[in-house]
Design an enzyme around this catalytic site. Structure first.
Site, PDB file in Angstrom:
ATOM      1  N   SER A 185       4.803  55.096  48.049  1.00 18.58           N
ATOM      2  CA  SER A 185       5.262  56.495  47.843  1.00 18.58           C
ATOM      3  C   SER A 185       4.590  57.190  46.684  1.00 18.58           C
ATOM      4  O   SER A 185       3.497  57.277  46.589  1.00 18.58           O
ATOM      5  CB  SER A 185       6.770  56.555  47.571  1.00 18.58           C
ATOM      6  OG  SER A 185       7.405  57.543  48.150  1.00 18.58           O
ATOM      7  N   ASP A 436       6.455  56.849  59.578  1.00 19.02           N
ATOM      8  CA  ASP A 436       7.040  57.539  58.233  1.00 19.02           C
ATOM      9  C   ASP A 436       6.429  59.106  57.974  1.00 19.02           C
ATOM     10  O   ASP A 436       5.366  59.266  58.313  1.00 19.02           O
ATOM     11  CB  ASP A 436       6.172  56.671  57.226  1.00 19.02           C
ATOM     12  CG  ASP A 436       6.356  57.294  55.829  1.00 19.02           C
ATOM     13  OD1 ASP A 436       7.504  58.060  55.677  1.00 19.02           O
ATOM     14  OD2 ASP A 436       5.582  56.798  54.643  1.00 19.02           O
ATOM     15  N   HIS A 461       8.473  53.826  55.993  1.00 22.01           N
ATOM     16  CA  HIS A 461       7.956  54.303  54.843  1.00 22.01           C
ATOM     17  C   HIS A 461       7.706  52.945  54.083  1.00 22.01           C
ATOM     18  O   HIS A 461       8.645  51.976  53.873  1.00 22.01           O
ATOM     19  CB  HIS A 461       9.135  54.794  53.966  1.00 22.01           C
ATOM     20  CG  HIS A 461       8.601  55.696  52.741  1.00 22.01           C
ATOM     21  ND1 HIS A 461       7.417  56.642  52.750  1.00 22.01           N
ATOM     22  CD2 HIS A 461       8.855  55.982  51.609  1.00 22.01           C
ATOM     23  CE1 HIS A 461       7.088  56.931  51.650  1.00 22.01           C
ATOM     24  NE2 HIS A 461       8.087  56.582  50.772  1.00 22.01           N
TER      25      HIS A 461
END
Length: 506
Positions: A185, A436, A461
């Site tokens: 991320s 995602d 994710h």
């Protein structure tokens, strides 16, 4: 721990700034901040445990690496595990910390723990300044814009570079150790940028679910919510259509006092809805759908909330008829929402101020989104299942100024990190799951043999950074194997380079 985040009053608008690990949330009355996050990152299946051992260390960092007026320092926290690091020159896997408490990322980045023994690697998890315990000005770190001025990705990258150089200088046997940056991320963005900015410090980077192009003029502002919607539509058009129609249903039902009371009871809210709460209620619903899309994992997990396998699919079982009248339609919405917030059956009531884990530093990320991390997002209600909301930079700027006394620089991320012109870099693997929402701002096509994109089918994710699981799809197993192959290659390249550079005697 129960997932949690604070929600301020405001319209259910499209996300503007997102805490990468989480979802979307408006603050204020304009095109304001929305959480994304990105996780920040994966955890163990429900009921399963993984033994994670580390020692906690603090390193004295400069508050300002780039100026000469502020000469203060602070203690940066980092975590170390060297149980498999037995030989001089063995590699170091360095996690570039995200917008939150580093212990959370340490416990939720199973890939590093799973490969440590095979690589004989030392694991280091470095905390990002202004998050967790790494506060440059202690309790005053969030006091005002003057104290927040040193919260930037560039300062954080410099922290990491200085820390790595210190480790190699002070840890016996680490002087010639190759260092690989790893992150997911926002942490994945940092790992990629670490290799770009400090190729002399890290030999390569694994950037998982890293939306390094989710910035102004790089990708359409609509892409994030389109992917969220596609994830629900995979389980039948009625699923996403039900959510699309729910917004007007909420407006209709909430138009009366009796309707507000019915909504409060139907959704088991801890506090009764007032008329002024309806916009926050819809924002809460919107963030719930985004969170579900992000953590749509193939097994039970406890990342943002305890959830079943394929939670989006489960949610859609309650949303099979979009032609229903308002009340029964919202009853299905309520059941899907309760699956997210009360899968264990232990939650007494739901709060519209809570949606995601409290380990994330929302206020810090809002500041970053209001300065350097400007991520335009919008919805149209046609290609996505959300209420239409355009991107309005001027309104966003006003919101930022009102909150922090700072104005966003819309183009800065592209300027400082090169935007989409990254072809001159090397030794970076970008991984993205097609489920995602953040993959829309990620690198999904390879530039070269050493600037590689890995797309994980049925991956949410940063699924690849999670611990190995018996329910993992073959796509993520292949992705992890490929990522490990590249890490080994970078380590070998470093070893060969050192041998070639070694002095020889006659």
């Amino acid at each position: 721990m129960r997932a949690r985040r604070e929600v301020s009053a405001g319209p259910p608008i499209a996300a503007v700034a997102a805490v990468l690990l989480c979802a979307t949330l408006p603050l204020g009355t304009a095109h304001a901040f929305k959480s994304q996050l990105l996780s920040r990152r994966g955890s163990a299946p429900l009921g399963a445990t993984h033994s994670v051992f580390y020692r906690t260390v603090y390193f004295e960092q400069k508050i300002d690496h780039f100026g000469f007026f502020e000469d203060g320092t602070f203690k940066q926290r980092y975590l170390v595990n060297d149980q498999h690091w037995h030989e001089e020159g063995n590699p170091i896997l360095f996690y570039t910390g995200n917008e939150g408490d580093i212990t959370w990322f340490c416990n939720n980045t199973g890939f590093m723990w799973d490969v440590a023994e095979e690589l004989g690697a030392m694991l280091v998890f470095a905390e990002h300044r202004y998050y967790g315990e790494s506060m440059p000005f202690g309790q005053d770190s969030y006091k005002d814009a003057k104290h927040l001025n040193y919260l930037t990705s560039e300062q954080a990258l410099a922290d990491f570079a200085v820390l790595i150089r210190e480790l190699k200088k002070t840890v016996p046997g680490a002087q010639d150790s190759p260092v690989v940056a790893i992150g997911g991320s926002y942490g994945g963005m940092l790992s990629a940028w670490m290799r770009m900015k400090y190729p002399n410090v890290v030999v390569g980077a694994l950037a998982a679910s890293a939306p390094i192009w989710q910035f102004t003029d790089m990708v359409p502002c609509s892409v994030f919510y389109k992917i969220v919607t596609e994830g629900f539509s995979r389980n039948g058009a009625d699923c996403s259509d039900s959510i699309r129609k729910s917004w007007s249903a909420v407006d209709n039902v909430s138009s009366t006092e009796g309707g507000l009371k019915w909504l409060s009871n139907e959704f088991s809210l801890c506090s009764p809805l007032e008329k002024e709460d309806v916009l926050v209620f819809k924002a809460w619903l919107q963030e719930t759908w985004v969170n579900l899309a992000m953590v749509n994992y193939p097994y039970e997990a406890n990342f943002l909330q305890p959830l079943p396998r394929w939670p989006v699919q489960v949610a859609c079982t309650y949303l099979q008829d979009s032609s229903l009248p308002d009340a029964p339609l919202l009853q299905g919405i309520s059941k899907a929402v309760k699956m997210y917030y009360n899968y264990t059956g232990n939650t007494q009531c739901l709060r519209i101020s809570e949606t995601a884990t409290g380990n994330l530093g929302y206020l810090g990320w809002y500041y970053q989104a209001c300065t350097e991390m400007v991520m335009p997002m919008c919805t149209d209600g046609v290609q996505d299942m959300f209420e239409p909301q355009s991107w309005d930079f001027e309104a966003f700027s006003e919101e930022c100024y009102g909150r922090f006394g700072a104005r966003p620089r819309a183009q800065w991320a592209g300027t400082v990190y090169g935007g989409k012109d990254i072809g001159s870099h090397s030794n970076i693997v970008f991984s993205n799951g097609n489920l995602d929402p953040w993959s829309g701002g990620g690198v999904t096509q390879s530039f070269s043999s050493n600037l590689v994109a890995v797309v994980i089918q049925d991956g949410a994710h940063h699924l690849d950074l999670r611990f190995n699981n018996n329910y993992d799809p073959s796509s993520v197993l292949k992705a992890r194997a490929l990522e490990l192959k590249y890490i080994k290659m970078w380590i070998e390249q470093h070893s060969l380079s050192n041998k070639a550079a070694a002095p020889c005697c006659l």
